[in-house]
Design a protein around this motif. Structure first.
Motif, PDB file in Angstrom:
ATOM      1  N   CYS A   4       0.847  -1.180   0.000  1.00 11.10           N
ATOM      2  CA  CYS A   4       0.000   0.000   0.000  1.00 11.10           C
ATOM      3  C   CYS A   4       0.887   1.237   0.000  1.00 11.10           C
ATOM      4  O   CYS A   4       1.732   1.397   0.886  1.00 11.10           O
ATOM      5  N   PRO A   5       0.740   2.120  -0.994  1.00 11.19           N
ATOM      6  CA  PRO A   5       1.469   3.396  -0.926  1.00 11.19           C
ATOM      7  C   PRO A   5       0.911   4.206   0.241  1.00 11.19           C
ATOM      8  O   PRO A   5      -0.309   4.252   0.433  1.00 11.19           O
ATOM      9  N   VAL A   6       1.791   4.784   1.015  1.00  8.89           N
ATOM     10  CA  VAL A   6       1.369   5.612   2.152  1.00  8.89           C
ATOM     11  C   VAL A   6       2.224   6.870   2.186  1.00  8.89           C
ATOM     12  O   VAL A   6       3.421   6.810   1.937  1.00  8.89           O
ATOM     13  N   ASN A   7       1.603   7.991   2.474  1.00  8.18           N
ATOM     14  CA  ASN A   7       2.381   9.222   2.476  1.00  8.18           C
ATOM     15  C   ASN A   7       2.211  10.065   3.729  1.00  8.18           C
ATOM     16  O   ASN A   7       2.789  11.134   3.834  1.00  8.18           O
ATOM     17  N   GLY A   8       1.434   9.589   4.690  1.00  6.29           N
ATOM     18  CA  GLY A   8       1.290  10.333   5.940  1.00  6.29           C
ATOM     19  C   GLY A   8       2.617  10.535   6.643  1.00  6.29           C
ATOM     20  O   GLY A   8       2.943  11.627   7.114  1.00  6.29           O
ATOM     21  N   THR A   9       3.403   9.489   6.690  1.00  7.80           N
ATOM     22  CA  THR A   9       4.706   9.591   7.343  1.00  7.80           C
ATOM     23  C   THR A   9       5.665  10.442   6.528  1.00  7.80           C
ATOM     24  O   THR A   9       6.456  11.205   7.078  1.00  7.80           O
ATOM     25  N   VAL A  10       5.588  10.346   5.204  1.00  6.48           N
ATOM     26  CA  VAL A  10       6.461  11.149   4.347  1.00  6.48           C
ATOM     27  C   VAL A  10       6.244  12.635   4.621  1.00  6.48           C
ATOM     28  O   VAL A  10       7.202  13.408   4.710  1.00  6.48           O
ATOM     29  N   ALA A  11       4.986  13.029   4.803  1.00 10.50           N
ATOM     30  CA  ALA A  11       4.693  14.439   5.104  1.00 10.50           C
ATOM     31  C   ALA A  11       5.394  14.881   6.382  1.00 10.50           C
ATOM     32  O   ALA A  11       5.887  16.009   6.473  1.00 10.50           O
ATOM     33  N   GLY A  12       5.469  14.001   7.347  1.00  7.51           N
ATOM     34  CA  GLY A  12       6.163  14.332   8.590  1.00  7.51           C
ATOM     35  C   GLY A  12       7.670  14.283   8.456  1.00  7.51           C
ATOM     36  O   GLY A  12       8.386  15.100   9.035  1.00  7.51           O
ATOM     37  N   LEU A  13       8.177  13.320   7.694  1.00 10.19           N
ATOM     38  CA  LEU A  13       9.627  13.174   7.523  1.00 10.19           C
ATOM     39  C   LEU A  13      10.252  14.384   6.850  1.00 10.19           C
ATOM     40  O   LEU A  13      11.423  14.689   7.072  1.00 10.19           O
ATOM     41  N   ILE A  14       9.481  15.064   6.020  1.00 12.76           N
ATOM     42  CA  ILE A  14      10.008  16.251   5.348  1.00 12.76           C
ATOM     43  C   ILE A  14      10.519  17.258   6.380  1.00 12.76           C
ATOM     44  O   ILE A  14      11.503  17.958   6.146  1.00 12.76           O
ATOM     45  N   HIS A  15       9.869  17.289   7.543  1.00 17.85           N
ATOM     46  CA  HIS A  15      10.242  18.257   8.574  1.00 17.85           C
ATOM     47  C   HIS A  15      10.989  17.635   9.750  1.00 17.85           C
ATOM     48  O   HIS A  15      11.593  18.362  10.532  1.00 17.85           O
ATOM     49  N   ASP A  16      10.947  16.326   9.894  1.00 18.28           N
ATOM     50  CA  ASP A  16      11.614  15.663  11.024  1.00 18.28           C
ATOM     51  C   ASP A  16      12.983  15.163  10.573  1.00 18.28           C
ATOM     52  O   ASP A  16      13.155  14.019  10.175  1.00 18.28           O
ATOM     53  N   LYS A  17      13.957  16.043  10.636  1.00 16.78           N
ATOM     54  CA  LYS A  17      15.300  15.735  10.129  1.00 16.78           C
ATOM     55  C   LYS A  17      15.962  14.620  10.927  1.00 16.78           C
ATOM     56  O   LYS A  17      16.683  13.790  10.369  1.00 16.78           O
ATOM     57  N   ALA A  18      15.717  14.566  12.237  1.00 14.56           N
ATOM     58  CA  ALA A  18      16.347  13.529  13.070  1.00 14.56           C
ATOM     59  C   ALA A  18      15.849  12.140  12.667  1.00 14.56           C
ATOM     60  O   ALA A  18      16.648  11.210  12.511  1.00 14.56           O
TER      61      ALA A  18
END
Length: 189
Positions: A134-148
């Protein structure tokens, strides 16, 4: 399985079992990515394969913080045991040799379509292997800003997470489905 059958059965499933795909299955999915078309900007694509349960939990919590409420869901990774994140450096300018022909938006759109073919190859190969995806992008949206957390999953400095796919076994069997012609407009010239 034949290609058409894999396309007919491929669907985004969100009810994963505890089955952990083998290294051979994960390698087969990675191999499918390697057959996706490549353009000059996608030659530096990075793939993070996450199977660590603690890291998956952190990533799921990040995704839920972005999409949980609007989608009314408590998990964006759906308890899948494998999470693949595709990242690449976005262009800030068109390559010198192409500056008269294309702009930076076209360059980044070219990256988007090549990444899309990677996702399609992942899903078709997973279907062929009897795995769910399943393609999922909820986490990707957060990873863009969560550098750690981006760094923790191996995304190189200067790269942007673009999309992701979860992989595992589903409680739901694949079935042949009808194509959705009503989703498309076709012109014959």
């Amino acid at each position: 399985m034949q290609l058409l059958e894999a396309m007919q059965k491929r669907t985004s499933l969100r009810d994963f079992t505890d089955y952990m795909p083998s290294k051979a299955e994960i390698d087969a999915i990675l191999e499918a990515i390697y057959y996706a078309p490549v353009v000059f900007i996608s030659k530096n694509t990075h793939i993070s394969v996450i199977t660590d349960k603690d890291v998956l939990k952190q990533l799921d919590e990040l995704g839920v913080s972005k999409y949980g409420k609007p989608l009314n869901i408590s998990s964006v990774l759906y308890n899948a045991p494998v999470y693949i994140v595709i990242s690449a450096p976005l262009a800030s300018d068109a390559p010198e040799a192409f500056k008269e022909a294309i702009d930076v938006d076209f360059v980044n759109r070219s990256l988007a379509w090549t990444v899309g073919t990677m996702v399609q190859n992942i899903q078709l190969r997973a279907t062929d292997l009897g795995l769910a995806s399943c393609p999922v992008n909820g986490t990707v949206a957060g990873l863009i800003h969560d550098k750690a957390l981006s760094q923790k999953i191996g995304i190189p400095e200067g790269y942007t997470p673009l999309t992701s796919v979860v992989i595992g076994k589903s409680k739901t069997p694949y079935e042949i489905r009808q194509g959705r012609k009503d989703n498309y407009q076709v012109s014959f010239i």
